[in-house]
Design a protein around this motif. Structure first.
Motif, mmCIF file in Angstrom:
data_model
loop_
_atom_site.group_PDB
_atom_site.id
_atom_site.type_symbol
_atom_site.label_atom_id
_atom_site.label_comp_id
_atom_site.label_asym_id
_atom_site.label_seq_id
_atom_site.Cartn_x
_atom_site.Cartn_y
_atom_site.Cartn_z
ATOM 1 N N VAL A 8 0.871 -1.184 0.000
ATOM 2 C CA VAL A 8 0.000 0.000 0.000
ATOM 3 C C VAL A 8 0.903 1.227 0.000
ATOM 4 C CG1 VAL A 8 -1.784 1.284 1.248
ATOM 5 C CG2 VAL A 8 -1.774 -1.222 1.308
ATOM 6 N N PHE A 9 0.527 2.217 -0.822
ATOM 7 C CA PHE A 9 1.335 3.422 -0.962
ATOM 8 C C PHE A 9 0.565 4.665 -0.529
ATOM 9 C CE2 PHE A 9 2.672 0.395 -4.166
ATOM 10 C CZ PHE A 9 4.047 0.370 -3.989
ATOM 11 N N ALA A 10 1.288 5.624 0.047
ATOM 12 C CA ALA A 10 0.736 6.947 0.340
ATOM 13 C C ALA A 10 0.788 7.762 -0.946
ATOM 14 C CB ALA A 10 1.558 7.632 1.434
ATOM 15 N N LYS A 11 0.102 8.902 -0.975
ATOM 16 C CA LYS A 11 0.090 9.746 -2.172
ATOM 17 C C LYS A 11 1.488 10.221 -2.559
ATOM 18 C CE LYS A 11 -4.612 11.359 -1.837
ATOM 19 N NZ LYS A 11 -5.344 11.466 -3.060
ATOM 20 N N ASN A 12 2.385 10.373 -1.581
ATOM 21 C CA ASN A 12 3.739 10.828 -1.878
ATOM 22 C C ASN A 12 4.676 9.680 -2.275
ATOM 23 O OD1 ASN A 12 4.296 9.538 0.520
ATOM 24 N ND2 ASN A 12 5.002 11.348 1.601
ATOM 25 N N GLY A 13 4.144 8.458 -2.345
ATOM 26 C CA GLY A 13 4.936 7.309 -2.781
ATOM 27 C C GLY A 13 5.509 6.463 -1.656
ATOM 28 N N LEU A 17 2.251 -0.060 3.834
ATOM 29 C CA LEU A 17 2.144 -1.474 4.200
ATOM 30 C C LEU A 17 2.894 -2.269 3.138
ATOM 31 C CD1 LEU A 17 0.569 -3.538 6.110
ATOM 32 C CD2 LEU A 17 -1.072 -3.687 4.250
ATOM 33 N N ASP A 18 3.707 -3.197 3.560
ATOM 34 C CA ASP A 18 4.446 -4.057 2.633
ATOM 35 C C ASP A 18 4.620 -5.394 3.343
ATOM 36 O OD1 ASP A 18 5.862 -4.920 0.432
ATOM 37 O OD2 ASP A 18 7.737 -3.952 1.023
ATOM 38 N N GLU A 19 3.732 -6.340 3.029
ATOM 39 C CA GLU A 19 3.793 -7.614 3.726
ATOM 40 C C GLU A 19 3.459 -8.771 2.797
ATOM 41 O OE1 GLU A 19 0.965 -6.809 6.858
ATOM 42 O OE2 GLU A 19 -0.564 -7.977 5.842
ATOM 43 N N SER A 20 3.948 -9.935 3.145
ATOM 44 C CA SER A 20 3.626 -11.130 2.367
ATOM 45 C C SER A 20 2.720 -12.037 3.181
ATOM 46 C CB SER A 20 4.870 -11.900 1.970
ATOM 47 O OG SER A 20 5.998 -11.558 2.608
ATOM 48 N N GLU A 44 -9.023 2.378 0.001
ATOM 49 C CA GLU A 44 -9.052 3.448 -1.006
ATOM 50 C C GLU A 44 -7.671 4.038 -1.295
ATOM 51 O OE1 GLU A 44 -11.669 4.101 -2.939
ATOM 52 O OE2 GLU A 44 -12.591 2.420 -1.862
ATOM 53 N N HIS A 45 -6.640 3.528 -0.638
ATOM 54 C CA HIS A 45 -5.275 3.959 -0.948
ATOM 55 C C HIS A 45 -4.786 3.198 -2.186
ATOM 56 C CE1 HIS A 45 -5.360 5.485 3.151
ATOM 57 N NE2 HIS A 45 -4.218 6.106 2.916
ATOM 58 N N THR A 46 -3.754 3.723 -2.821
ATOM 59 C CA THR A 46 -3.131 3.009 -3.928
ATOM 60 C C THR A 46 -2.518 1.730 -3.363
ATOM 61 O OG1 THR A 46 -2.659 5.046 -5.112
ATOM 62 C CG2 THR A 46 -1.355 3.114 -5.715
ATOM 63 N N HIS A 47 -2.870 0.596 -3.973
ATOM 64 C CA HIS A 47 -2.344 -0.677 -3.479
ATOM 65 C C HIS A 47 -2.223 -1.691 -4.610
ATOM 66 C CE1 HIS A 47 -6.785 -1.143 -3.006
ATOM 67 N NE2 HIS A 47 -6.542 -2.331 -3.543
ATOM 68 N N ARG A 48 -1.447 -2.726 -4.321
ATOM 69 C CA ARG A 48 -1.315 -3.837 -5.259
ATOM 70 C C ARG A 48 -1.039 -5.108 -4.475
ATOM 71 N NH1 ARG A 48 4.559 -1.955 -7.320
ATOM 72 N NH2 ARG A 48 5.708 -2.770 -5.544
ATOM 73 N N GLU A 53 4.502 -15.076 -9.433
ATOM 74 C CA GLU A 53 4.939 -14.838 -10.819
ATOM 75 C C GLU A 53 4.837 -13.358 -11.195
ATOM 76 O OE1 GLU A 53 3.552 -18.682 -9.932
ATOM 77 O OE2 GLU A 53 2.200 -16.997 -10.230
ATOM 78 N N ALA A 54 4.549 -12.504 -10.232
ATOM 79 C CA ALA A 54 4.397 -11.055 -10.403
ATOM 80 C C ALA A 54 3.120 -10.679 -11.159
ATOM 81 C CB ALA A 54 5.618 -10.438 -11.066
ATOM 82 N N LYS A 55 2.133 -11.542 -11.149
ATOM 83 C CA LYS A 55 0.825 -11.242 -11.739
ATOM 84 C C LYS A 55 0.037 -10.397 -10.748
ATOM 85 C CE LYS A 55 -3.447 -13.571 -13.048
ATOM 86 N NZ LYS A 55 -4.118 -14.863 -13.030
ATOM 87 N N LEU A 56 -0.579 -9.295 -11.229
ATOM 88 C CA LEU A 56 -1.403 -8.457 -10.367
ATOM 89 C C LEU A 56 -2.696 -9.168 -10.006
ATOM 90 C CD1 LEU A 56 -1.116 -4.901 -11.927
ATOM 91 C CD2 LEU A 56 -0.354 -5.608 -9.685
ATOM 92 N N ILE A 57 -2.929 -9.341 -8.732
ATOM 93 C CA ILE A 57 -4.148 -9.965 -8.236
ATOM 94 C C ILE A 57 -5.141 -8.882 -7.823
ATOM 95 C CG2 ILE A 57 -5.093 -11.567 -6.528
ATOM 96 C CD1 ILE A 57 -3.092 -12.795 -8.543
ATOM 97 N N LEU A 58 -4.618 -7.842 -7.179
ATOM 98 C CA LEU A 58 -5.400 -6.658 -6.769
ATOM 99 C C LEU A 58 -4.637 -5.420 -7.187
ATOM 100 C CD1 LEU A 58 -6.340 -7.346 -3.045
ATOM 101 C CD2 LEU A 58 -7.931 -7.131 -4.913
ATOM 102 N N PHE A 59 -5.358 -4.399 -7.610
ATOM 103 C CA PHE A 59 -4.709 -3.129 -7.934
ATOM 104 C C PHE A 59 -5.734 -2.018 -7.789
ATOM 105 C CE2 PHE A 59 -3.458 0.287 -10.815
ATOM 106 C CZ PHE A 59 -2.174 0.532 -10.369
ATOM 107 N N HIS A 60 -5.335 -0.943 -7.153
ATOM 108 C CA HIS A 60 -6.180 0.243 -7.034
ATOM 109 C C HIS A 60 -5.271 1.453 -7.068
ATOM 110 C CE1 HIS A 60 -9.520 2.792 -5.844
ATOM 111 N NE2 HIS A 60 -8.738 3.340 -4.935
ATOM 112 N N ARG A 61 -5.664 2.444 -7.865
ATOM 113 C CA ARG A 61 -4.853 3.643 -7.991
ATOM 114 C C ARG A 61 -5.627 4.853 -7.568
ATOM 115 N NH1 ARG A 61 -2.379 6.214 -13.300
ATOM 116 N NH2 ARG A 61 -0.978 7.588 -12.265
#
Length: 61
Positions: A8-13, A17-20, A44-48, A53-61
């Motif tokens: 999960v990213f903040a608006k400033n980048g 959150l970064d977890e497996s 509602e934050h930008t997340h992926r 295999e690096a396939k996007l399962i979830l993405f929100h911008r």
């Protein structure tokens, strides 16, 4: 079990959150990721969420 990464990213980048986590398949991973986002209030934050295999399962911008 497969390992997925949820970020999960903040608006400033900055990373908020970064977890497996592990899941049996992409569908289960999507449910786990969505639940984790809701739990933390980051839906509602930008997340992926990506598969091993690096396939996007979830993405929100």
């Amino acid at each position: 079990m497969r390992t997925y990464v949820l970020t999960v990213f903040a608006k400033n980048g900055d990373k908020l959150l970064d977890e497996s986590f592990t899941a049996e398949n992409d569908n289960e991973a999507k449910k786990v990721g969505e639940a984790r986002l809701a739990e933390e209030g980051y839906s509602e934050h930008t997340h992926r969420c990506v598969s091993p295999e690096a396939k996007l399962i979830l993405f929100h911008r």
